[in-house]
Scaffold this motif. Structure first.
Motif, PDB file in Angstrom:
ATOM      1  N   TYR A  64      -0.753  -4.109   9.295  1.00 14.56           N
ATOM      2  CA  TYR A  64      -1.957  -3.525   9.570  1.00 14.56           C
ATOM      3  C   TYR A  64      -2.298  -3.747  11.144  1.00 14.56           C
ATOM      4  O   TYR A  64      -2.544  -4.829  11.396  1.00 14.56           O
ATOM      5  CB  TYR A  64      -3.265  -4.503   8.676  1.00 14.56           C
ATOM      6  CG  TYR A  64      -2.783  -4.348   7.488  1.00 14.56           C
ATOM      7  CD1 TYR A  64      -2.619  -3.253   6.691  1.00 14.56           C
ATOM      8  CD2 TYR A  64      -3.135  -5.567   6.688  1.00 14.56           C
ATOM      9  CE1 TYR A  64      -2.414  -3.317   5.186  1.00 14.56           C
ATOM     10  CE2 TYR A  64      -3.066  -5.676   5.273  1.00 14.56           C
ATOM     11  CZ  TYR A  64      -2.610  -4.412   4.388  1.00 14.56           C
ATOM     12  OH  TYR A  64      -2.410  -4.427   3.044  1.00 14.56           O
TER      13      TYR A  64
ATOM     14  N   THR B 274      -8.268  -8.996   2.997  1.00 15.18           N
ATOM     15  CA  THR B 274      -7.009  -8.198   2.814  1.00 15.18           C
ATOM     16  C   THR B 274      -5.962  -9.104   2.715  1.00 15.18           C
ATOM     17  O   THR B 274      -6.056 -10.507   2.529  1.00 15.18           O
ATOM     18  CB  THR B 274      -6.646  -7.493   4.090  1.00 15.18           C
ATOM     19  OG1 THR B 274      -6.737  -8.505   5.270  1.00 15.18           O
ATOM     20  CG2 THR B 274      -7.600  -6.410   4.296  1.00 15.18           C
TER      21      THR B 274
ATOM     22  N   CYS C 228      -5.386   3.239   4.509  1.00 17.70           N
ATOM     23  CA  CYS C 228      -5.916   2.962   3.489  1.00 17.70           C
ATOM     24  C   CYS C 228      -7.427   2.387   3.718  1.00 17.70           C
ATOM     25  O   CYS C 228      -8.287   2.638   2.621  1.00 17.70           O
ATOM     26  CB  CYS C 228      -5.245   2.155   2.364  1.00 17.70           C
ATOM     27  SG  CYS C 228      -4.886   0.380   2.997  1.00 17.70           S
ATOM     28  N   PHE C 229      -7.742   1.734   4.805  1.00 16.27           N
ATOM     29  CA  PHE C 229      -9.027   1.218   5.291  1.00 16.27           C
ATOM     30  C   PHE C 229     -10.010   2.003   5.894  1.00 16.27           C
ATOM     31  O   PHE C 229     -11.140   1.869   6.018  1.00 16.27           O
ATOM     32  CB  PHE C 229      -8.822   0.008   5.943  1.00 16.27           C
ATOM     33  CG  PHE C 229      -7.998  -1.045   5.097  1.00 16.27           C
ATOM     34  CD1 PHE C 229      -8.139  -1.563   4.136  1.00 16.27           C
ATOM     35  CD2 PHE C 229      -6.708  -1.695   6.129  1.00 16.27           C
ATOM     36  CE1 PHE C 229      -7.141  -2.462   3.571  1.00 16.27           C
ATOM     37  CE2 PHE C 229      -5.866  -2.586   5.574  1.00 16.27           C
ATOM     38  CZ  PHE C 229      -6.188  -2.881   4.341  1.00 16.27           C
TER      39      PHE C 229
ATOM     40  N   ASN D 296     -16.417  -7.880   0.059  1.00 22.37           N
ATOM     41  CA  ASN D 296     -15.528  -6.922   0.692  1.00 22.37           C
ATOM     42  C   ASN D 296     -16.121  -6.669   1.859  1.00 22.37           C
ATOM     43  O   ASN D 296     -17.331  -7.087   2.182  1.00 22.37           O
ATOM     44  CB  ASN D 296     -15.306  -5.555  -0.115  1.00 22.37           C
ATOM     45  CG  ASN D 296     -16.679  -4.675  -0.257  1.00 22.37           C
ATOM     46  OD1 ASN D 296     -17.592  -5.138  -0.524  1.00 22.37           O
ATOM     47  ND2 ASN D 296     -16.448  -3.363   0.025  1.00 22.37           N
TER      48      ASN D 296
ATOM     49  N   LYS E 127     -17.242  -4.121   5.075  1.00 21.99           N
ATOM     50  CA  LYS E 127     -17.490  -2.482   5.635  1.00 21.99           C
ATOM     51  C   LYS E 127     -17.793  -2.734   7.148  1.00 21.99           C
ATOM     52  O   LYS E 127     -18.832  -3.608   7.432  1.00 21.99           O
ATOM     53  CB  LYS E 127     -18.423  -1.929   5.129  1.00 21.99           C
ATOM     54  CG  LYS E 127     -18.304  -1.603   3.565  1.00 21.99           C
ATOM     55  CD  LYS E 127     -19.357  -1.060   2.779  1.00 21.99           C
ATOM     56  CE  LYS E 127     -18.662  -0.735   1.309  1.00 21.99           C
ATOM     57  NZ  LYS E 127     -20.250  -0.362   0.460  1.00 21.99           N
TER      58      LYS E 127
ATOM     59  N   ARG F  69       0.840  -1.268  -0.068  1.00 22.06           N
ATOM     60  CA  ARG F  69      -0.075   0.011  -0.032  1.00 22.06           C
ATOM     61  C   ARG F  69       0.828   1.155   0.154  1.00 22.06           C
ATOM     62  O   ARG F  69       0.258   2.417   0.001  1.00 22.06           O
ATOM     63  CB  ARG F  69      -0.891   0.015   1.198  1.00 22.06           C
ATOM     64  CG  ARG F  69      -1.753  -1.364   1.331  1.00 22.06           C
ATOM     65  CD  ARG F  69      -2.642  -1.494   0.273  1.00 22.06           C
ATOM     66  NE  ARG F  69      -3.544  -0.514  -0.022  1.00 22.06           N
ATOM     67  CZ  ARG F  69      -4.520  -0.446  -0.960  1.00 22.06           C
ATOM     68  NH1 ARG F  69      -4.576  -1.323  -1.606  1.00 22.06           N
ATOM     69  NH2 ARG F  69      -5.243   0.646  -0.900  1.00 22.06           N
TER      70      ARG F  69
ATOM     71  N   THR G 234     -19.416   3.895   0.713  1.00 22.44           N
ATOM     72  CA  THR G 234     -19.649   3.274   2.120  1.00 22.44           C
ATOM     73  C   THR G 234     -20.908   3.617   2.839  1.00 22.44           C
ATOM     74  O   THR G 234     -21.232   4.873   2.896  1.00 22.44           O
ATOM     75  CB  THR G 234     -18.385   3.465   3.132  1.00 22.44           C
ATOM     76  OG1 THR G 234     -17.306   3.161   2.136  1.00 22.44           O
ATOM     77  CG2 THR G 234     -18.467   2.628   4.214  1.00 22.44           C
TER      78      THR G 234
ATOM     79  N   LEU H  14     -11.716 -10.064   6.087  1.00 23.70           N
ATOM     80  CA  LEU H  14     -11.562  -8.511   5.389  1.00 23.70           C
ATOM     81  C   LEU H  14     -11.075  -8.457   4.008  1.00 23.70           C
ATOM     82  O   LEU H  14     -11.262  -7.544   3.542  1.00 23.70           O
ATOM     83  CB  LEU H  14     -10.579  -8.214   6.663  1.00 23.70           C
ATOM     84  CG  LEU H  14     -10.872  -8.095   7.981  1.00 23.70           C
ATOM     85  CD1 LEU H  14      -9.694  -7.580   8.775  1.00 23.70           C
ATOM     86  CD2 LEU H  14     -12.136  -7.333   8.284  1.00 23.70           C
TER      87      LEU H  14
ATOM     88  N   LEU I  33     -14.735   1.357   8.538  1.00 27.64           N
ATOM     89  CA  LEU I  33     -13.491   0.869   7.831  1.00 27.64           C
ATOM     90  C   LEU I  33     -14.170   0.252   6.675  1.00 27.64           C
ATOM     91  O   LEU I  33     -15.221  -0.397   6.797  1.00 27.64           O
ATOM     92  CB  LEU I  33     -12.685  -0.171   8.936  1.00 27.64           C
ATOM     93  CG  LEU I  33     -11.963   0.310  10.165  1.00 27.64           C
ATOM     94  CD1 LEU I  33     -11.299  -0.754  10.895  1.00 27.64           C
ATOM     95  CD2 LEU I  33     -11.038   1.389   9.640  1.00 27.64           C
ATOM     96  N   ASN I  34     -13.424   0.114   5.690  1.00 27.98           N
ATOM     97  CA  ASN I  34     -13.645  -0.287   4.327  1.00 27.98           C
ATOM     98  C   ASN I  34     -12.787  -1.162   4.040  1.00 27.98           C
ATOM     99  O   ASN I  34     -11.454  -0.679   3.417  1.00 27.98           O
ATOM    100  CB  ASN I  34     -14.079   0.652   3.182  1.00 27.98           C
ATOM    101  CG  ASN I  34     -14.900  -0.201   1.792  1.00 27.98           C
ATOM    102  OD1 ASN I  34     -14.924  -1.176   1.953  1.00 27.98           O
ATOM    103  ND2 ASN I  34     -14.889   0.682   0.885  1.00 27.98           N
ATOM    104  N   PHE I  35     -12.647  -2.375   4.106  1.00 28.01           N
ATOM    105  CA  PHE I  35     -11.451  -3.373   3.923  1.00 28.01           C
ATOM    106  C   PHE I  35     -11.721  -3.883   2.374  1.00 28.01           C
ATOM    107  O   PHE I  35     -12.262  -4.896   1.940  1.00 28.01           O
ATOM    108  CB  PHE I  35     -11.405  -4.727   4.588  1.00 28.01           C
ATOM    109  CG  PHE I  35     -11.264  -4.351   5.932  1.00 28.01           C
ATOM    110  CD1 PHE I  35      -9.799  -4.225   6.399  1.00 28.01           C
ATOM    111  CD2 PHE I  35     -11.943  -3.902   7.017  1.00 28.01           C
ATOM    112  CE1 PHE I  35      -9.306  -3.740   7.677  1.00 28.01           C
ATOM    113  CE2 PHE I  35     -11.638  -3.519   8.579  1.00 28.01           C
ATOM    114  CZ  PHE I  35     -10.502  -3.421   8.597  1.00 28.01           C
TER     115      PHE I  35
END
Length: 455
Positions: free
Chosen positions: A318, A278, A423-424, A176, A178, A122, A146, A276, A448-450
């Motif tokens: 993270y 990720t 970034c999340f 994804n 949220k 990232r 979101t 998540l 948070l938005n993963f």
């Protein structure tokens, strides 16, 4: 010896505050007889350390030097990068080694290709203004999509799906995730559960961190639809104090795992990358540091917390810390802006955050309604500078003004994360204070938005 070296070789003439100073090894190491043993010195203030490091160019061409000490795993990674660093410099590239990451011409070095860093990383630096603006626009569009509302308890914030008892079914249907997270110093959770308003408020979130729970091993937190785990100050106590609790929606059971640690100040949890979506699991640390003037004060609390963080930061990028730090930091900056140098190496823990915060729609200057500081605040700021972690209060959408979190007079509760975690982050809120939720603290909410954006 160290003070003389700083004065004579680095030309720093004012007194720097040092902690413990000692040599490595013993005088009779096999195969190293006659060689000088390295000296390690701990600086009390990070600004003193930064001043020393900024003057190490004066040692160029001499037989000795100054380096920062890193955990063993990072030291090994750095050693493997030194030959590459030398080769790239000989070819005319601009190189910079930051902790265990090598930047070549402003781009993270990848051993397969120099100009194409891994899309999973990232922290790539964009090469053109067009790239930067394009990626910033896509991030803004993702944030706007979101769901920022806190819906009814039967709604799950991951894609707005209804709760499913089968976690595997939940996993296969989620592209994804949220998530909404709550952190709160509740000043005693058992009495809070007597209020329906508290139960309703808690049920709006996916993950819940409660500190100063005032529980012991005989207590249970029973909130419908949630699983809670407690880390109590004492097993059984007549007068209860302290304590940390972490809760999550029960259908997430298979994706959440506690991580053992020695410190009573933090309760670590690992959230699976399978949930998540990720490239790596996420570590969450729920924090409660007793006030500096309390009878429960922990000696060298921030050094203890920093050692915990360092242990996990070697493996996980993270990391999110949250809770009551009892630290007042005013509006002081918690990172060091890198000054590009003409010398061979800028050896520092910190990446140039100032030039990248705008990418995540975050304020470069952190705001706070609390204009005071305490000694714990200075220690927290130093910890952030040492480890490249960012305070979200006062710079994230939803809390750009840095609202009070305690007694409507101070900011002591925080969300703090690693640079990679930024970034999340979608937004953060400080809810209005209510005596139904806490004696003196306000709830803090993080959305948070993963999801990874395509480059």
């Amino acid at each position: 010896m160290i003070r003389g070296f700083i004065k004579d070789e680095l030309h720093i003439y004012h007194k720097l505050e040092l902690g413990n100073v000692h040599r490595f090894g013993t005088g009779a190491q096999p195969g190293k007889r006659g060689r000088p043993r390295p000296i390690v010195a701990r600086f009390i203030y990070h600004n003193d350390l930064a001043m020393v490091m900024s003057n190490t160019y004066r040692l160029k061409g001499k037989q000795y030097g100054v380096n920062k000490q890193f955990p063993e795993a990072i030291e090994q990674a750095r050693k493997s990068l030194y030959p590459i660093m030398k080769e790239m410099k000989a070819e005319g590239h601009r190189v910079r080694l930051v902790r265990d990451i090598l930047y070549v011409d402003g781009v993270i070095y990848n051993n397969q290709t120099l100009n194409s860093p891994s899309p999973k990383n990232r922290r790539e630096v964009l090469n053109t203004p067009e790239d930067y603006q394009s990626r910033k626009r896509r991030r803004r569009e993702s944030r706007n999509s979101t769901d920022h509302s806190y819906g009814a308890p039967e709604k799950n914030k991951c894609n707005g799906m209804t709760n499913l008892p089968d976690s595997e079914q939940y996993l296969t249907r989620t592209s994804n995730c949220k998530i909404n997270m709550l952190t709160l110093n509740c000043c005693g959770v058992i009495k809070r559960m007597h209020y329906p308003e508290f139960i309703d408020m808690v049920q709006e979130f996916d993950f819940i961190s409660l500190v100063e729970t005032k529980t012991d091993d005989l207590d249970k937190i029973n909130i419908p639809g949630f699983t809670f785990h407690l880390k109590n100050r004492k097993n059984i106590a007549r007068v209860k104090s302290g304590g940390i609790a972490f809760g999550y929606k029960s259908h997430l059971e298979n994706f959440v795992k506690p991580v053992e640690n020695f410190s009573s100040l933090v309760y670590w949890w690992k959230i699976s990358s399978d949930l998540l979506k990720t490239d790596q699991d996420v570590m969450m640390g729920n924090i409660y540091i007793p006030p500096e003037n309390s009878v429960y004060k922990v000696p060298d609390a921030f050094n203890e917390l920093e050692q915990e963080f360092l242990k996990f930061s070697v493996e996980y990028k993270y990391i999110l810390l949250n809770g009551d730090f009892n630290s007042r930091t005013s509006r002081d900056v918690e990172y060091i802006e890198i000054v590009h140098s003409q010398h061979d190496i800028v050896d520092t823990d910190n990446v140039d955050i100032l030039n990248n915060l705008e990418l995540y729609d975050m304020s470069k200057v952190r705001c706070s309604m609390d204009t005071s500081k305490n000694s714990y605040g200075n220690m927290l700021l130093e910890m952030c500078k040492n480890n490249n972690i960012i305070i979200l209060n006062g710079r994230v959408n939803g809390d750009k003004e840095g609202k009070f979190t305690c007694r409507q007079a101070s900011v002591v509760d925080y969300f703090i994360c690693t640079y990679d975690f930024l970034c999340f982050v979608v937004n953060m809120y400080v809810q209005d204070f209510s005596k139904l939720f806490s004696d003196v603290h306000s709830p803090l909410i993080l959305s948070l938005n993963f999801i990874f954006l395509s480059i």
